[in-house]
Design a protein around this motif. Sequence first.
Motif, short mmCIF file in Angstrom:
data_model
loop_
_atom_site.label_atom_id
_atom_site.label_comp_id
_atom_site.label_asym_id
_atom_site.label_seq_id
_atom_site.Cartn_x
_atom_site.Cartn_y
_atom_site.Cartn_z
N MET A 38 0.85 -1.20 0.00
CA MET A 38 0.00 0.00 0.00
C MET A 38 0.88 1.24 0.00
N ASN A 39 0.25 2.39 -0.18
CA ASN A 39 0.99 3.65 -0.27
C ASN A 39 0.06 4.82 0.01
N ASP A 40 0.64 5.94 0.44
CA ASP A 40 -0.11 7.19 0.61
C ASP A 40 -1.35 7.01 1.50
N THR A 41 -1.09 6.74 2.76
CA THR A 41 -2.18 6.54 3.73
C THR A 41 -2.10 7.65 4.77
N ALA A 77 4.84 2.33 0.58
CA ALA A 77 5.69 3.18 -0.25
C ALA A 77 5.62 4.66 0.11
N GLY A 78 5.29 4.98 1.35
CA GLY A 78 5.49 6.34 1.80
C GLY A 78 4.30 7.27 1.73
N GLY A 241 4.60 4.60 -4.67
CA GLY A 241 3.60 5.52 -4.13
C GLY A 241 3.74 6.88 -4.79
N HIS A 242 3.17 7.88 -4.17
CA HIS A 242 3.13 9.29 -4.59
C HIS A 242 1.90 9.53 -5.46
N GLU A 243 1.69 8.74 -6.52
CA GLU A 243 0.41 8.80 -7.22
C GLU A 243 -0.63 8.15 -6.32
N HIS A 244 -1.86 8.66 -6.37
CA HIS A 244 -2.89 8.21 -5.43
C HIS A 244 -3.92 7.26 -6.02
N LYS A 260 1.25 0.38 -8.13
CA LYS A 260 0.94 1.34 -7.07
C LYS A 260 -0.51 1.15 -6.70
N GLY A 261 -0.81 1.36 -5.43
CA GLY A 261 -2.19 1.24 -4.97
C GLY A 261 -2.89 2.58 -4.92
#
Length: 532
Positions: A38-41, A77-78, A241-244, A260-261
């Motif tokens: 996962m990413n961007d939480t 991923a941040g 990550g970074h893209e949502h 990316k998630g």
Amino acid sequence: MTAIHRFSRVLMILLCGCSTPGPVTDAGAEHTLTFLHMNDTYRLDAVEEGRRGGFSRVATLVRELQAEGRDVRILHAGDFLYPSLESQLWNGEQMVEAMNFLDALAPMYVVAGNHEFDPRTPDAVIARVREAKFDWLADNYRLATGVQDVDDKLQRGFTFMSGARKVGIFALTLHPDQGGNVRDYLRYESGYVENAERVIRQFEAEGVDLILGLTHVYISSDIEIAKLKARHPKFMFIVGGHEHEPEFQAGDNNNATIMKGASNARTIWQIDVHFVNDVAEVTTQTVAVDESIPLDDEYQVIASKWRAKLLDLIPFLPSRIGDAAMPFDGREVAVRNGDSNWGMFIADQMRTAFRNPPADFALINGGTLRIDDFVAEDITFEDIGRTFGFSSYLRYMTMDGDDFRNLLEAGYRGFGPGKGYFPQISGFRVCVDRSRPNGERIVQLQVPHDGDWQEIDPDRAYSVVAPDFIYRGGDGYDFSQARDVSRPGSELKFLVLDAVIRAQAAGKKVGEGLDAPGSRFATLPAGAEACF
Ligand SMILES: [Zn+2]
């Protein structure tokens, strides 16, 4: 029911290390290593009125997969400490506690995103790194806080064992050249591909069985990094990550797969690795994290504790302040790519920020709107609080039409979707051709005239309201031609709150009469000369 039934998509991506893949047999098969990525939480709880995402459902998935005998590892991923309503109160302490909970269920490997370094001083980062029990990976950046145990805690060239197999993860975060935060307590190394290859070579020398990348960079950078697979066959995939919103680039013999998630764990990835006779066989699938996945009781204790702390500090947060005339779309994918009705509503209020007469134009960078969620039915203080992760003060100024047009070009520069500088606008409409060079992309910029529209008058003076952040050059906007500029005032959060409360007092629904999405921003159709 096993978790398998919930997967919306199943993709076998590749068989690694063998030039002529043969039929897969169970002979020689070992245990399954399963990653959840996962990413961007930014939230402890779910989004979309509790229906999508959230760590609680991820915890349930982890337990289900473990019950099937898999070795489960979590990748993040941040972007988790900032920005959020809670981070303004606790500087991400609540997120680290929640992520430590997940790490105790299954080991968690994390790369910092740009937002981890939002604070200008290192105090919060020092505290969070100290508290983190998960592995914090860093191959193109390091901390230089001067606090040795903290600076040393970030790991380079990270490997772990799964059974008899060794796995290496290289971790890259956004460089300042592309918008990463420049801080006194941070050091970056440039060159994503060079950094990745240096670490990959080290892994190869150590005899690892599988290499993967954990990145918080734009997908265009991931695509370059992925090409290293041509020279390094054990490099199988990048999770980023970074893209949502979800991203997927299929891999082959020359390119690692990229995944990316969706933000706030609305969509995550499950990546299964079977080692069959020294060959890593990787299958990937997205998991739609929705109401079909129960919440985890143990996790809910943590979520409830922080919710209670939040309500102790801001008891009126859940109070209803208005009725939405329609579901407002405040998701990042909406506010950073086109007209969002939530963005348009906010930009409309900005024109009245200094009362009468309203300014001719207003614009705000989509990246200021942080809720990344819908605002529907009851509008609460919480919706406003979550929309504005930062304080945002406005300025009133005067600009000539041609200067305004030049200024606005910055909002449509570059390639690819989801840029935080993409503007939400009010008082004009714009037609953009993104195939043209930067600075020449606005095809039409029209203003209302006698019930119709006409091109902006290059020599006329227009009044403009914009956030202080972009006035000062943030997100690449150039306001140097602005005149008679007010001091920063009229905080945007209170302005929007005022508009909602006034609608409520007048017995109206919020957003009644708002322009339809797509009426202010249009992309030039192929072969056309104008949008409007
Ligand atoms: Zn980011």
